[in-house]
Motif scaffolding. Structure first.
Motif, PDB file in Angstrom:
ATOM      1  N   ILE A 158      -1.673   5.244  -2.537  1.00  0.00           N
ATOM      2  CA  ILE A 158      -0.270   4.841  -2.379  1.00  0.00           C
ATOM      3  C   ILE A 158      -0.046   3.987  -1.139  1.00  0.00           C
ATOM      4  O   ILE A 158       0.711   3.017  -1.187  1.00  0.00           O
ATOM      5  N   ASP A 159      -0.706   4.357  -0.026  1.00  0.00           N
ATOM      6  CA  ASP A 159      -0.479   3.585   1.195  1.00  0.00           C
ATOM      7  C   ASP A 159      -0.894   2.132   0.991  1.00  0.00           C
ATOM      8  O   ASP A 159      -0.195   1.213   1.400  1.00  0.00           O
ATOM      9  N   ASP A 160      -2.041   1.964   0.295  1.00  0.00           N
ATOM     10  CA  ASP A 160      -2.496   0.596   0.017  1.00  0.00           C
ATOM     11  C   ASP A 160      -1.495  -0.122  -0.881  1.00  0.00           C
ATOM     12  O   ASP A 160      -1.159  -1.282  -0.647  1.00  0.00           O
ATOM     13  N   LEU A 161      -1.009   0.589  -1.903  1.00  0.00           N
ATOM     14  CA  LEU A 161      -0.068  -0.045  -2.832  1.00  0.00           C
ATOM     15  C   LEU A 161       1.204  -0.455  -2.099  1.00  0.00           C
ATOM     16  O   LEU A 161       1.658  -1.598  -2.196  1.00  0.00           O
ATOM     17  N   LEU A 162       1.775   0.487  -1.328  1.00  0.00           N
ATOM     18  CA  LEU A 162       3.052   0.197  -0.665  1.00  0.00           C
ATOM     19  C   LEU A 162       2.899  -0.945   0.334  1.00  0.00           C
ATOM     20  O   LEU A 162       3.789  -1.778   0.472  1.00  0.00           O
ATOM     21  N   SER A 163       1.727  -0.983   0.997  1.00  0.00           N
ATOM     22  CA  SER A 163       1.563  -2.048   1.997  1.00  0.00           C
ATOM     23  C   SER A 163       1.367  -3.416   1.335  1.00  0.00           C
ATOM     24  O   SER A 163       1.606  -4.442   1.946  1.00  0.00           O
ATOM     25  N   GLN A 164       0.939  -3.405   0.044  1.00  0.00           N
ATOM     26  CA  GLN A 164       0.729  -4.693  -0.644  1.00  0.00           C
ATOM     27  C   GLN A 164       1.999  -5.205  -1.324  1.00  0.00           C
ATOM     28  O   GLN A 164       2.082  -6.355  -1.723  1.00  0.00           O
ATOM     29  N   HIS A 214       1.661  -0.857 -11.820  1.00  0.00           N
ATOM     30  CA  HIS A 214       1.840  -2.241 -12.291  1.00  0.00           C
ATOM     31  C   HIS A 214       3.278  -2.466 -12.763  1.00  0.00           C
ATOM     32  O   HIS A 214       3.846  -3.543 -12.557  1.00  0.00           O
ATOM     33  N   LEU A 215       3.849  -1.445 -13.388  1.00  0.00           N
ATOM     34  CA  LEU A 215       5.243  -1.564 -13.836  1.00  0.00           C
ATOM     35  C   LEU A 215       6.175  -1.723 -12.640  1.00  0.00           C
ATOM     36  O   LEU A 215       7.066  -2.585 -12.624  1.00  0.00           O
ATOM     37  N   VAL A 216       5.953  -0.906 -11.599  1.00  0.00           N
ATOM     38  CA  VAL A 216       6.776  -0.985 -10.387  1.00  0.00           C
ATOM     39  C   VAL A 216       6.691  -2.381  -9.774  1.00  0.00           C
ATOM     40  O   VAL A 216       7.706  -2.979  -9.400  1.00  0.00           O
ATOM     41  N   GLU A 217       5.492  -2.920  -9.696  1.00  0.00           N
ATOM     42  CA  GLU A 217       5.322  -4.281  -9.146  1.00  0.00           C
ATOM     43  C   GLU A 217       6.109  -5.305  -9.947  1.00  0.00           C
ATOM     44  O   GLU A 217       6.776  -6.173  -9.378  1.00  0.00           O
ATOM     45  N   LEU A 218       6.031  -5.195 -11.265  1.00  0.00           N
ATOM     46  CA  LEU A 218       6.751  -6.158 -12.116  1.00  0.00           C
ATOM     47  C   LEU A 218       8.262  -6.005 -11.923  1.00  0.00           C
ATOM     48  O   LEU A 218       8.991  -6.997 -11.790  1.00  0.00           O
TER      49      LEU A 218
END
Ligand code: UDP
Length: 335
Positions: free
Chosen positions: A42-48, A16-20
């Motif tokens: 991670i793959d899901d996170l990076l693709s989003q 969440h911090l990385v996204e912000l």
């Protein structure tokens, strides 16, 4: 471009911090994470992520990463990497404190080498329960006459904090420390023992909601969005060498109340049952004392205020978990 290092950036809070951070187009983020403690998929996170070109990563231990510093000059370092969770720490007993202190010292040396500002994400566990649960930065920390994995975690975090504060005082480490209180929300894993994803996972599966003990233990849950906003405010507005509680005292409740709210919001037919947690996690599992923050220092000095109520955290986590495919739901619910 501002170069930012986030250790533990693929964990629940870190993601969440990385996204912000990436929402500011001036920021470039490098994540170091060894994926040892319930990483998010991670793959899901990076693709989003909206800005994949501004994030890079090293999958390795924090100490290794810092010791082989490439010469990259980070402006800001957020140190989150750590074992976590009342159940998550158990397999690491005997090595918890050493790993926390070694990683934190390696990060501090890196911060001093590049002239970066460091925010160390510590824990409310250092208070050992404060005064009847109330925890303020000005209080003494109490170390009880016992040993346990949970205590090793708290004492390791406190040792790391103390060393950092000494380096900030004597060696010009540009430091701020934050102590989160019961952060929760989407992507948190029940596998470390954390209560909200466990209760919601149980509600979705229609199995018993397991309240530990009599359920009267008190916590103040803080939405992960409030928490990462507070961490970024500590980097921007915190004073050098200061420690800030980050938490939402208004969200204070007993665990039985939390279970009842989960039951109402999810409309589950699950029953609430009272269980002894050692029957699930073994004899080394330890309950924390009641705890809730005095957050007035952070509110006064950081230009931050928690905004999300407890029910919002429950609703957001429920919405997230019920939309997951079974393979990811299994990964998160932890029972
Ligand atoms: N808890 C519970 N049932 C569960 C998991 C946790 O009643 O299935 C309780 C736990 O005993 C603790 C509270 O929920 O009192 C918060 O637990 P969590 O691990 O989320 O945070 P911590 O104890 O570290 O504050």
């Amino acid at each position: 471009m501002k170069k930012i290092l986030v250790t533990g950036g693929f964990g629940f809070l870190g993601s969440h911090l990385v996204e912000l951070l990436l929402s500011d187009t001036d920021n470039q983020v490098h994540v170091v994470d060894n994926l040892s403690t319930n990483p998010v998929p991670i793959d899901d996170l990076l693709s989003q992520l909206d800005y994949p070109d501004r994030i890079s990563h090293s999958i390795t231990d924090v100490e290794n990463f810092c010791d082989s510093w490439s010469g990259e000059r980070y402006k800001e370092i957020y140190h989150l990497a750590s074992v976590v969770g009342p159940a998550g720490v158990l397999p690491h007993a005997g090595r918890i404190a050493a790993s926390i202190v070694n990683d934190t010292m390696a990060v501090a040396n890196l911060a001093m080498s590049c002239g970066a500002r460091l925010v160390d994400v510590s824990t409310s566990e250092v208070y050992g329960g404060g005064q009847d649960g109330f925890c303020s930065e000005t209080m003494f920390k109490v170390v009880p006459a016992k040993s346990s994995a949970r205590l090793e975690y708290a004492v390791g975090k406190l040792a790391a904090e103390t060393a950092l504060l000494n380096l900030s005082g004597t060696r010009d480490l540009d430091l701020r420390i934050v102590r989160p209180f019961n952060v929760t929300g989407p992507r948190q894993s029940g596998r470390g023992g954390f209560v909200l994803p466990r209760f919601i996972g149980q509600a979705i599966a229609g199995v018993d909601i397991t309240v530990f003990g009599d359920g009267k233990q008190v916590r103040a849950f803080t939405h992960v969005k409030d928490m990462v906003a507070g961490i970024v405010c500590a980097m921007k507005n915190g004073k050098k060498g200061e420690v800030y509680n980050l938490g939402n005292p208004a969200n204070r409740c007993s665990i039985l109340e939390l279970a009842e709210e989960v039951k109402r919001i999810t409309r589950t037919r699950s029953r609430i049952v009272f269980v002894d947690p050692t029957t699930i996690y073994g004899p080394l599992y330890e309950e924390a004392n009641n705890k809730f923050p005095d957050a007035s220092k952070a509110i006064a000095e950081l230009g931050w205020e928690p905004r999300y109520g407890r029910n919002q955290a429950i609703e957001d986590t429920f919405l997230y978990m019920k939309g997951l495919p079974e393979r990811l739901l299994f990964h998160l619910r932890g029972f």
